[in-house]
Design a protein around this motif. Structure first.
Motif: not given
Length: 133
Positions: A51-77
């Motif tokens: 819906q074009k409410k937010w755009q793709k970005t080049t602002e990134i970070e390379t985490p040492d671990d998965l972000p918390k919400e991805i971990i939560d998603e795994i545990l929930d699914m």
């Protein structure tokens, strides 16, 4: 692991926009426009809102671990996967989309290929074991 996660502040901005949108389906956390699981899509830098409410970005970070919400998603699914078979088509799609996000793969969420589904299941299972301890 995917190296294109957005920083926490960008993720929080995106997910706040999603949660206030008429297309956001709160019970599943999906978008009724694109069908994506927004906790996952909002975390990825190359993704943008249909819906074009937010755009793709080049602002990134390379985490040492998965972000918390991805971990939560795994545990929930896991409750929908623990028997070795996805509970339903939506659970299978969620598993594959999460796997694709983490490992930067492109499995079709509607696949019936046994080896493709098995690869996704095994990957999610390994992560579940790692993060549930």
């Amino acid at each position: 692991m995917n190296r294109f996660f957005v920083p926490d502040n960008v993720y929080k901005d995106r997910i706040t926009i999603c949660k206030s949108c008429v297309y956001y389906f709160k019970p599943t956390g999906t978008c009724k426009d694109c069908g994506c699981f927004m906790k996952i899509k909002a975390r990825l830098a190359p993704m943008e809102c249909g819906q074009k409410k937010w755009q793709k970005t080049t602002e990134i970070e390379t985490p040492d671990d998965l972000p918390k919400e991805i971990i939560d998603e795994i545990l929930d699914m896991w409750k929908d996967l623990k028997t070795g078979r996805a509970k339903d088509v939506a659970a299978k799609a969620r598993m594959i989309e999460t796997y694709n996000t983490i490992f930067d793969t492109k499995y079709n969420t509607r696949t019936n290929c046994g080896s493709c589904i098995s690869a996704c299941f095994d990957g999610i299972k390994r992560l579940y074991k790692k993060y549930s301890e």
